[in-house]
Design a protein around this motif. Sequence first.
Motif, PDB file in Angstrom:
ATOM      1  N   VAL A 125      23.745  48.996  95.022  1.00  0.00           N
ATOM      2  CA  VAL A 125      24.757  48.941  96.069  1.00  0.00           C
ATOM      3  C   VAL A 125      25.894  48.006  95.686  1.00  0.00           C
ATOM      4  N   GLU A 126      25.563  46.860  95.088  1.00  0.00           N
ATOM      5  CA  GLU A 126      26.587  45.864  94.764  1.00  0.00           C
ATOM      6  C   GLU A 126      26.212  45.164  93.463  1.00  0.00           C
ATOM      7  N   ARG A 127      27.174  44.983  92.596  1.00  0.00           N
ATOM      8  CA  ARG A 127      26.947  44.275  91.336  1.00  0.00           C
ATOM      9  C   ARG A 127      26.793  42.784  91.599  1.00  0.00           C
ATOM     10  N   THR A 128      25.813  42.176  90.968  1.00  0.00           N
ATOM     11  CA  THR A 128      25.530  40.758  91.130  1.00  0.00           C
ATOM     12  C   THR A 128      25.262  40.152  89.756  1.00  0.00           C
ATOM     13  N   PRO A 129      25.346  38.815  89.616  1.00  0.00           N
ATOM     14  CA  PRO A 129      25.089  38.202  88.307  1.00  0.00           C
ATOM     15  C   PRO A 129      23.767  38.633  87.688  1.00  0.00           C
ATOM     16  N   LEU A 130      22.729  38.753  88.494  1.00  0.00           N
ATOM     17  CA  LEU A 130      21.444  39.305  88.055  1.00  0.00           C
ATOM     18  C   LEU A 130      21.193  40.593  88.820  1.00  0.00           C
ATOM     19  N   GLN A 131      20.689  41.599  88.133  1.00  0.00           N
ATOM     20  CA  GLN A 131      20.493  42.895  88.779  1.00  0.00           C
ATOM     21  C   GLN A 131      19.456  42.806  89.886  1.00  0.00           C
ATOM     22  N   ILE A 132      19.769  43.464  91.002  1.00  0.00           N
ATOM     23  CA  ILE A 132      18.862  43.562  92.138  1.00  0.00           C
ATOM     24  C   ILE A 132      18.741  45.026  92.499  1.00  0.00           C
ATOM     25  N   GLY A 133      17.526  45.521  92.548  1.00  0.00           N
ATOM     26  CA  GLY A 133      17.325  46.913  92.910  1.00  0.00           C
ATOM     27  C   GLY A 133      17.637  47.167  94.370  1.00  0.00           C
ATOM     28  N   ALA A 134      18.007  48.406  94.681  1.00  0.00           N
ATOM     29  CA  ALA A 134      18.272  48.776  96.074  1.00  0.00           C
ATOM     30  C   ALA A 134      16.975  48.717  96.872  1.00  0.00           C
ATOM     31  N   PRO A 135      17.043  48.264  98.126  1.00  0.00           N
ATOM     32  CA  PRO A 135      15.828  48.128  98.930  1.00  0.00           C
ATOM     33  C   PRO A 135      15.360  49.459  99.498  1.00  0.00           C
ATOM     34  N   ASP A 136      14.133  49.478  99.958  1.00  0.00           N
ATOM     35  CA  ASP A 136      13.543  50.622 100.646  1.00  0.00           C
ATOM     36  C   ASP A 136      12.741  50.092 101.815  1.00  0.00           C
ATOM     37  N   SER A 137      12.483  50.935 102.791  1.00  0.00           N
ATOM     38  CA  SER A 137      11.648  50.574 103.931  1.00  0.00           C
ATOM     39  C   SER A 137      10.824  51.790 104.313  1.00  0.00           C
ATOM     40  N   VAL A 138       9.829  51.588 105.167  1.00  0.00           N
ATOM     41  CA  VAL A 138       9.038  52.720 105.639  1.00  0.00           C
ATOM     42  C   VAL A 138       9.953  53.728 106.326  1.00  0.00           C
ATOM     43  N   TYR A 139      10.921  53.213 107.071  1.00  0.00           N
ATOM     44  CA  TYR A 139      11.850  54.086 107.800  1.00  0.00           C
ATOM     45  C   TYR A 139      12.660  54.940 106.838  1.00  0.00           C
ATOM     46  N   SER A 140      13.238  54.338 105.810  1.00  0.00           N
ATOM     47  CA  SER A 140      14.056  55.107 104.868  1.00  0.00           C
ATOM     48  C   SER A 140      13.192  56.064 104.048  1.00  0.00           C
ATOM     49  N   ALA A 164      17.011  46.187 118.309  1.00  0.00           N
ATOM     50  CA  ALA A 164      16.465  47.504 118.642  1.00  0.00           C
ATOM     51  C   ALA A 164      16.453  48.401 117.413  1.00  0.00           C
ATOM     52  N   ALA A 165      17.458  48.272 116.575  1.00  0.00           N
ATOM     53  CA  ALA A 165      17.467  49.071 115.347  1.00  0.00           C
ATOM     54  C   ALA A 165      16.304  48.680 114.459  1.00  0.00           C
ATOM     55  N   TYR A 166      16.003  47.439 114.425  1.00  0.00           N
ATOM     56  CA  TYR A 166      14.845  46.988 113.646  1.00  0.00           C
ATOM     57  C   TYR A 166      13.569  47.628 114.161  1.00  0.00           C
ATOM     58  N   LEU A 167      13.418  47.704 115.466  1.00  0.00           N
ATOM     59  CA  LEU A 167      12.207  48.279 116.028  1.00  0.00           C
ATOM     60  C   LEU A 167      12.053  49.744 115.653  1.00  0.00           C
ATOM     61  N   SER A 168      13.160  50.440 115.464  1.00  0.00           N
ATOM     62  CA  SER A 168      13.060  51.850 115.092  1.00  0.00           C
ATOM     63  C   SER A 168      12.689  52.016 113.633  1.00  0.00           C
ATOM     64  N   GLY A 169      12.855  50.985 112.855  1.00  0.00           N
ATOM     65  CA  GLY A 169      12.459  51.031 111.449  1.00  0.00           C
ATOM     66  C   GLY A 169      11.905  49.711 111.009  1.00  0.00           C
ATOM     67  N   PRO A 170      10.717  49.340 111.485  1.00  0.00           N
ATOM     68  CA  PRO A 170      10.217  47.981 111.272  1.00  0.00           C
ATOM     69  C   PRO A 170      10.202  47.525 109.826  1.00  0.00           C
ATOM     70  N   GLN A 171      10.731  46.364 109.618  1.00  0.00           N
ATOM     71  CA  GLN A 171      10.742  45.694 108.324  1.00  0.00           C
ATOM     72  C   GLN A 171      11.095  44.241 108.605  1.00  0.00           C
ATOM     73  N   VAL A 172      10.977  43.382 107.627  1.00  0.00           N
ATOM     74  CA  VAL A 172      11.341  41.985 107.847  1.00  0.00           C
ATOM     75  C   VAL A 172      12.787  41.930 108.315  1.00  0.00           C
ATOM     76  N   PRO A 173      13.077  41.371 109.486  1.00  0.00           N
ATOM     77  CA  PRO A 173      14.398  41.497 110.095  1.00  0.00           C
ATOM     78  C   PRO A 173      15.398  40.476 109.586  1.00  0.00           C
ATOM     79  N   LEU A 174      15.676  40.513 108.305  1.00  0.00           N
ATOM     80  CA  LEU A 174      16.550  39.483 107.741  1.00  0.00           C
ATOM     81  C   LEU A 174      18.007  39.659 108.136  1.00  0.00           C
ATOM     82  N   ARG A 175      18.358  40.824 108.712  1.00  0.00           N
ATOM     83  CA  ARG A 175      19.746  41.034 109.108  1.00  0.00           C
ATOM     84  C   ARG A 175      20.040  40.485 110.493  1.00  0.00           C
TER      85      ARG A 175
END
Length: 516
Positions: free
Chosen positions: A305-320, A360-371
Amino acid sequence: MTHVAILGAGIAGVPAAYALKSRLGPKDEVTVISDKDYFHFVPSNPWVAMGWRNRSDIAFPIEPFLKDRGIRFIHSKVKRIQPDIIQIDLENGETLFYDYLLIATGTEGAFDEVPGLAEHTHSVLNVDQAEKALAAYKEFIKNPGPIVIGAVQGSSILGPVYEYAFLADADLKRRNIRGRVPITLVTPEPWPGHLGLGDIGANRSAVEAALKDNQIKVICNARTLRVDAHTIHVAELDESGNEKAVHELPYSYSVYWPSFRGVECIRSASELVNKRGLVEVDEYMRNRTFPNVFAAGICVAHGIVERTPLQIGAPDSVYSIQNETNTAVYNIVASIYGESKVSNIPQRAKWLSDMGDTGAAYLSGPQVPLRDINWMRQGRWVHLAKVDFEKYFINKIRLKPSAQSPSVASKIANVMSQVVPGEVAGAVSTSAATSAAKHLELNLGRDAFFELRALARSLARDPGAIASDLLSAAVSDAKSYLNEAGVDALERARRELLVEELPERQPGVEFHGGGT
């Protein structure tokens, strides 16, 4: 007759098998192949590693549930995939041909990419690793010291890294030894809460504040160089990618997330995968080279999604992952019947929105709610949401086909066996757990009212306690009769009620790590 083969019996593979079998014709075949004979709910692994779940809570044999639906299950590793001749070679010696193939194998951790990582740290990528991590943690708390929780460069799905750090913080506080255990979080992200998604709202300062409040030190832009028996060596980079500091982190216990790559049998099919052995797909979740091969879940090659000094893979969740699975299933069926296909891109964008700043959006796709830092800090409610989703997902996998009816006496018989004298020695009624529950007014008919009181008196039990246990059992049995649409409706209603019960969001509430 069409034959669809599915590799993997996990969060993507099993729901896909259920959906395909229900949508294809009676003569069409669905086969699931897996090197494990059980289904296991991966998001609960951190709880297993902390002793808050047992293996039996989140893992169970999958073949009986597949068989109930007329789905064939083969317990074997895959030796080789030959997409050019639509053939799968299994290690049990069997050869399988298919018309369509859905790859849902998940990935494996590339522990060998960092010297000493596999030998000296623990992981929770699967339930076996989580159990080993728990055993080591139990030894650790007898003689506590520094903890290092981290992710190597190239890792993805970084939310659980933060979750585990807060779980450890909460558990150590309960044991009254947190003051003796420094916790350091090591991440390749440019700042805490980046997660491979970039800047969404004020999450950077919010996550930093949460870590600071709980006295969790964090090192960002961190390249893990090697792991020795008692020291982790980390190079910290600046925003330009230049090394600015080297850290030697002492530890007594460490849990690490490696980078991911495709499992061996998928990596060997070079026509299907990228350099990391992850399956290349188009917007229809279909392989770019072989249109009868689809993929879903973390085995899919997602773009950065975004270039960073160290590569970070795109995240996934049960919802996605469920969105990807639904898209793949729909398009397999569409391919069979010559219908139009649907794109996964709008659904994926919707998931990114769900990682925004609304609870509420988190509840529809549960994951650690860091946002949403308010939700993360109100960890008790986050815990309830995640527990709720865990139960929903596992119950959906265990759901009997609609043509089958469970025994009415199943749960109620269990309650009665606990309260009838002599039936179960030393059994404890579940009513003790209901003492703090909310009251619900019920109008019983005259006969039922006297029968209940007579039953309670004959067993020398409190009428309210027995009524509570029997009602809970009856509700559990009633849910067993729901079809898949009914289960989904029940889940939506449960989420709505949970949101209604939430207290007003109050920044600054202590994060409890999801405990009881």
